[in-house]
Design a protein around this motif. Structure first.
Motif, PDB file in Angstrom:
ATOM      1  N   TRP A  69       0.860  -1.182   0.000  1.00  0.00           N
ATOM      2  CA  TRP A  69       0.000   0.000   0.000  1.00  0.00           C
ATOM      3  C   TRP A  69       0.897   1.231   0.000  1.00  0.00           C
ATOM      4  O   TRP A  69       1.830   1.339   0.793  1.00  0.00           O
ATOM      5  CB  TRP A  69      -0.911   0.004   1.216  1.00  0.00           C
ATOM      6  N   ASN A  70       0.627   2.162  -0.926  1.00  0.00           N
ATOM      7  CA  ASN A  70       1.451   3.358  -1.067  1.00  0.00           C
ATOM      8  C   ASN A  70       0.572   4.605  -1.106  1.00  0.00           C
ATOM      9  O   ASN A  70      -0.546   4.590  -1.648  1.00  0.00           O
ATOM     10  CB  ASN A  70       2.289   3.301  -2.358  1.00  0.00           C
ATOM     11  N   LYS A  71       1.105   5.679  -0.575  1.00  0.00           N
ATOM     12  CA  LYS A  71       0.409   6.963  -0.576  1.00  0.00           C
ATOM     13  C   LYS A  71       1.405   8.057  -0.938  1.00  0.00           C
ATOM     14  O   LYS A  71       2.523   8.092  -0.406  1.00  0.00           O
ATOM     15  CB  LYS A  71      -0.203   7.251   0.796  1.00  0.00           C
ATOM     16  N   THR A  72       1.011   8.934  -1.861  1.00  0.00           N
ATOM     17  CA  THR A  72       1.875  10.032  -2.300  1.00  0.00           C
ATOM     18  C   THR A  72       1.111  11.342  -2.209  1.00  0.00           C
ATOM     19  O   THR A  72      -0.035  11.442  -2.655  1.00  0.00           O
ATOM     20  CB  THR A  72       2.344   9.817  -3.750  1.00  0.00           C
ATOM     21  N   LYS A  73       1.748  12.370  -1.620  1.00  0.00           N
ATOM     22  CA  LYS A  73       1.189  13.725  -1.558  1.00  0.00           C
ATOM     23  C   LYS A  73       2.086  14.624  -2.397  1.00  0.00           C
ATOM     24  O   LYS A  73       3.318  14.547  -2.310  1.00  0.00           O
ATOM     25  CB  LYS A  73       1.122  14.217  -0.119  1.00  0.00           C
ATOM     26  N   TYR A  74       1.477  15.488  -3.222  1.00  0.00           N
ATOM     27  CA  TYR A  74       2.222  16.305  -4.171  1.00  0.00           C
ATOM     28  C   TYR A  74       2.326  17.752  -3.695  1.00  0.00           C
ATOM     29  O   TYR A  74       1.468  18.256  -2.947  1.00  0.00           O
ATOM     30  CB  TYR A  74       1.565  16.245  -5.549  1.00  0.00           C
ATOM     31  N   ASN A  75       3.386  18.424  -4.171  1.00  0.00           N
ATOM     32  CA  ASN A  75       3.631  19.820  -3.791  1.00  0.00           C
ATOM     33  C   ASN A  75       2.682  20.794  -4.496  1.00  0.00           C
ATOM     34  O   ASN A  75       2.353  21.839  -3.953  1.00  0.00           O
ATOM     35  CB  ASN A  75       5.084  20.217  -4.115  1.00  0.00           C
ATOM     36  N   ILE A  76       2.236  20.462  -5.700  1.00  0.00           N
ATOM     37  CA  ILE A  76       1.493  21.418  -6.516  1.00  0.00           C
ATOM     38  C   ILE A  76       0.120  21.708  -5.917  1.00  0.00           C
ATOM     39  O   ILE A  76      -0.192  22.825  -5.529  1.00  0.00           O
ATOM     40  CB  ILE A  76       1.352  20.887  -7.959  1.00  0.00           C
ATOM     41  N   ASP A  77      -0.709  20.699  -5.810  1.00  0.00           N
ATOM     42  CA  ASP A  77      -2.055  20.912  -5.279  1.00  0.00           C
ATOM     43  C   ASP A  77      -2.287  20.179  -3.967  1.00  0.00           C
ATOM     44  O   ASP A  77      -3.407  20.185  -3.445  1.00  0.00           O
ATOM     45  CB  ASP A  77      -3.106  20.466  -6.296  1.00  0.00           C
ATOM     46  N   GLU A  78      -1.212  19.551  -3.456  1.00  0.00           N
ATOM     47  CA  GLU A  78      -1.264  18.822  -2.193  1.00  0.00           C
ATOM     48  C   GLU A  78      -2.355  17.738  -2.182  1.00  0.00           C
ATOM     49  O   GLU A  78      -2.903  17.392  -1.137  1.00  0.00           O
ATOM     50  CB  GLU A  78      -1.476  19.780  -1.013  1.00  0.00           C
ATOM     51  N   LYS A  79      -2.688  17.236  -3.340  1.00  0.00           N
ATOM     52  CA  LYS A  79      -3.657  16.148  -3.386  1.00  0.00           C
ATOM     53  C   LYS A  79      -2.949  14.835  -3.056  1.00  0.00           C
ATOM     54  O   LYS A  79      -1.728  14.702  -3.206  1.00  0.00           O
ATOM     55  CB  LYS A  79      -4.301  16.064  -4.759  1.00  0.00           C
ATOM     56  N   ASP A  80      -3.737  13.866  -2.620  1.00  0.00           N
ATOM     57  CA  ASP A  80      -3.204  12.560  -2.264  1.00  0.00           C
ATOM     58  C   ASP A  80      -3.463  11.557  -3.379  1.00  0.00           C
ATOM     59  O   ASP A  80      -4.490  11.614  -4.052  1.00  0.00           O
ATOM     60  CB  ASP A  80      -3.840  12.047  -0.969  1.00  0.00           C
ATOM     61  N   ASP A  81      -2.518  10.660  -3.565  1.00  0.00           N
ATOM     62  CA  ASP A  81      -2.646   9.602  -4.570  1.00  0.00           C
ATOM     63  C   ASP A  81      -2.311   8.275  -3.885  1.00  0.00           C
ATOM     64  O   ASP A  81      -1.164   8.056  -3.465  1.00  0.00           O
ATOM     65  CB  ASP A  81      -1.696   9.857  -5.738  1.00  0.00           C
ATOM     66  N   ASN A  82      -3.297   7.412  -3.750  1.00  0.00           N
ATOM     67  CA  ASN A  82      -3.110   6.126  -3.089  1.00  0.00           C
ATOM     68  C   ASN A  82      -3.111   4.992  -4.110  1.00  0.00           C
ATOM     69  O   ASN A  82      -3.792   5.063  -5.125  1.00  0.00           O
ATOM     70  CB  ASN A  82      -4.215   5.864  -2.063  1.00  0.00           C
ATOM     71  N   ASP A  83      -2.364   3.950  -3.782  1.00  0.00           N
ATOM     72  CA  ASP A  83      -2.332   2.773  -4.648  1.00  0.00           C
ATOM     73  C   ASP A  83      -2.031   1.561  -3.784  1.00  0.00           C
ATOM     74  O   ASP A  83      -1.311   1.661  -2.778  1.00  0.00           O
ATOM     75  CB  ASP A  83      -1.271   2.919  -5.738  1.00  0.00           C
ATOM     76  N   GLU A  84      -2.560   0.427  -4.160  1.00  0.00           N
ATOM     77  CA  GLU A  84      -2.269  -0.823  -3.478  1.00  0.00           C
ATOM     78  C   GLU A  84      -2.287  -1.951  -4.487  1.00  0.00           C
ATOM     79  O   GLU A  84      -2.975  -1.884  -5.505  1.00  0.00           O
ATOM     80  CB  GLU A  84      -3.271  -1.097  -2.351  1.00  0.00           C
ATOM     81  N   ASN A  85      -1.499  -2.979  -4.209  1.00  0.00           N
ATOM     82  CA  ASN A  85      -1.449  -4.114  -5.114  1.00  0.00           C
ATOM     83  C   ASN A  85      -1.126  -5.387  -4.349  1.00  0.00           C
ATOM     84  O   ASN A  85      -0.545  -5.353  -3.252  1.00  0.00           O
ATOM     85  CB  ASN A  85      -0.437  -3.873  -6.249  1.00  0.00           C
ATOM     86  N   VAL A  86      -1.505  -6.486  -4.961  1.00  0.00           N
ATOM     87  CA  VAL A  86      -1.247  -7.815  -4.409  1.00  0.00           C
ATOM     88  C   VAL A  86      -0.432  -8.590  -5.428  1.00  0.00           C
ATOM     89  O   VAL A  86      -0.726  -8.546  -6.634  1.00  0.00           O
ATOM     90  CB  VAL A  86      -2.556  -8.558  -4.089  1.00  0.00           C
ATOM     91  N   GLY A  87       0.588  -9.283  -4.960  1.00  0.00           N
ATOM     92  CA  GLY A  87       1.450 -10.029  -5.868  1.00  0.00           C
ATOM     93  C   GLY A  87       1.642 -11.466  -5.438  1.00  0.00           C
ATOM     94  O   GLY A  87       1.548 -11.802  -4.252  1.00  0.00           O
ATOM     95  N   LEU A  88       1.899 -12.323  -6.418  1.00  0.00           N
ATOM     96  CA  LEU A  88       2.181 -13.733  -6.185  1.00  0.00           C
ATOM     97  C   LEU A  88       3.449 -14.105  -6.935  1.00  0.00           C
ATOM     98  O   LEU A  88       3.606 -13.771  -8.105  1.00  0.00           O
ATOM     99  CB  LEU A  88       1.015 -14.602  -6.667  1.00  0.00           C
ATOM    100  N   ASN A  89       4.347 -14.795  -6.245  1.00  0.00           N
ATOM    101  CA  ASN A  89       5.586 -15.252  -6.868  1.00  0.00           C
ATOM    102  C   ASN A  89       5.737 -16.750  -6.635  1.00  0.00           C
ATOM    103  O   ASN A  89       5.587 -17.222  -5.512  1.00  0.00           O
ATOM    104  CB  ASN A  89       6.799 -14.513  -6.293  1.00  0.00           C
TER     105      ASN A  89
END
Length: 463
Positions: free
Chosen positions: A94-114
């Motif tokens: 699970w990842n979360k990124t906040k940006y300098n321009i508009d300070e909006k949040d961008d979340n992402d999550e993924n599941v992996g199998l190896n």
């Protein structure tokens, strides 16, 4: 011009290894102002990562803060990896990124199998990644190292739910020239239709690396640089990767056979120990230092003992790099001990030498281990003595049985504990009289040598 620094600390929490990494990066030429108005004064970042392994799980937490020069302002991520068997692993991120321009949040999550499986010189791996915001991706890799001079790797990577294929064929030498490592790589991508790449890398003595890249458009790229990983305790020893561990081996004489190095047990010198492709002899203090042992790989430690009176026994020793400075591995060397015994015939029997010899022929001696497995089966010599060698300093069962036809069978069985002693032997006396068999053990004390009866068995006799 940039500079980056990192501090890495590794240790254990209740035998669970963890690693903490803190880093920072910044520009050196801070007076530069770019065309878009951004200044290199704001070109900096701080980041950190914490990782801990708890049994079959790995937990990772990371985060980073960026200056106004970058689009990102803050990033944080969490991941859990489950690897129960070594054949497959499942991971969640699970990842979360906040940006300098508009300070909006961008979340992402993924599941992996190896999934990975090896057959002799062939290894097959499969990766599947399911993302919340992106298309699914697949990766199939095949490795073969059965050739004499080369390793072969074929990588196939499908993006956008399998619509876009990228494939790479890589040939890598097996370092047959000692100081040269090189590889050839050919790539193809459906996105660019028949775009092939050629890459040649050369690694000289693990410090000077050069690379050449070509594609069908005629574009060429050349690069060269210094890439040297060293251990500060031995900078002359080349390391393949920073993701490795030092292993300090200590060989000691395990006199009491408990597998633990006690304070009164001395070291054993000149033992050849092999880990992977490294083999080192222990010094006069029974110590040897291995550098660059890869982390998270289990190696069998294979000692070769050159002293005939010592052995490694049935002990199996493995080592696992745990991302700490130095792993200390104690190797117990077991001394070989011998049972020295004698049949003592009571004077009241008034037997002549020939009669004694006939008596000894009808006495059977057995030595069994703690699980009841027969170790040795013998008769005493004509003079009544016997020896059983090749034993360890541990508990055995000693059985003595008289099977003469002129006498009712008499048998004695007793557990005895053998030890390794500098000043005496594991000596036993079997006393035979008209009524019983008696087992005695010889001990030493400050007052001298004395006998201790450890077992006795009575039976009617016609002797």
């Amino acid at each position: 011009e940039h500079i980056r620094g990192e501090v890495v600390y590794s240790n254990y929490i209740y035998r669970f290894p963890y690693t903490l990494v803190l880093g920072t990066e910044r520009a050196l030429n801070t007076d530069v102002v770019n065309e878009d108005g951004s200044s290199n004064k704001d070109r900096y970042s701080y980041d950190g990562t914490f990782q801990i392994d708890i049994k079959d799980f790995r937990f990772v937490v990371d985060g980073a803060n960026y200056g106004k020069y970058f689009d990102e302002k803050f990033q944080e991520g969490y991941s859990i990896t489950y690897n129960p068997t070594g054949i497959f692993q499942i991971n969640y991120e699970w990842n979360k990124t906040k940006y300098n321009i508009d300070e909006k949040d961008d979340n992402d999550e993924n599941v992996g199998l190896n999934i990975s499986k090896g057959w002799e010189d062939f290894l097959f791996t499969f990766d599947y990644n399911k993302s919340l915001k992106q298309e699914d991706s697949y990766e199939v890799n095949m490795y073969y190292n059965g050739f004499k001079k080369y390793n072969v790797q074929l990588t196939n990577y499908w993006l956008e739910d399998g619509k876009d294929l990228e494939t790479t064929l890589r040939l890598t030498n097996k370092n047959i020239f000692s100081i040269f490592d090189y590889s050839l790589e050919f790539g193809y991508s459906e996105s660019y239709k028949e775009k092939f790449t050629f890459r040649f890398t050369l690694d000289y003595d693990n410090w000077f690396r050069s690379e050449v890249n070509f594609d069908e458009t005629g574009a060429q790229r050349y690069s060269a640089g210094i890439n040297r990983v060293v251990d500060l305790k031995n900078i002359r020893k080349p390391l393949e990767s920073i993701d490795s561990t030092r292993v300090k081996v200590i060989t000691f004489l395990d006199k009491n056979d408990n597998g633990i190095m006690d304070s009164n047990e001395e070291r054993v010198d000149y033992v050849a120990v092999k880990i992977g492709d490294q083999e080192i002899d222990t010094d006069e203090n029974g110590e040897a230092m291995f550098f660059g042992v890869p982390n998270k790989i289990v190696y069998d430690m294979k000692p070769t003992i050159r002293k005939p009176s010592y052995t490694i026994g049935d002990t199996k020793i493995k080592i696992l790099g745990q991302q700490v400075g130095t792993v200390i591995a104690h190797i117990p060397i077991k001394p070989m001990v011998t049972i020295v015994g004698e049949i003592e015939v009571d004077e009241s029997l008034n037997l002549k030498d020939k009669e004694k010899e006939a008596l000894f022929e009808n006495i059977l001696i057995k030595v069994l281990d703690e699980k009841g497995k027969l170790i040795e089966y013998l008769n005493p010599e004509s003079d009544g003595t016997f020896e059983v060698s090749g034993l360890y300093a541990r508990k055995y069962m000693l059985q003595i049985e008289y099977i003469g036809v002129d006498n009712k069978a008499r048998k004695i069985a007793e557990n005895v504990v053998l030890g390794y002693y500098d000043d005496r032997e594991n000596r036993f006396i079997i006393h035979l009289d008209k009524e019983r068999l008696t087992l005695k053990q010889i001990f030493l004390s400050e007052g001298g040598k004395y006998e201790k009866v450890i077992s006795s068995n009575s039976s009617p006799s016609k002797l």
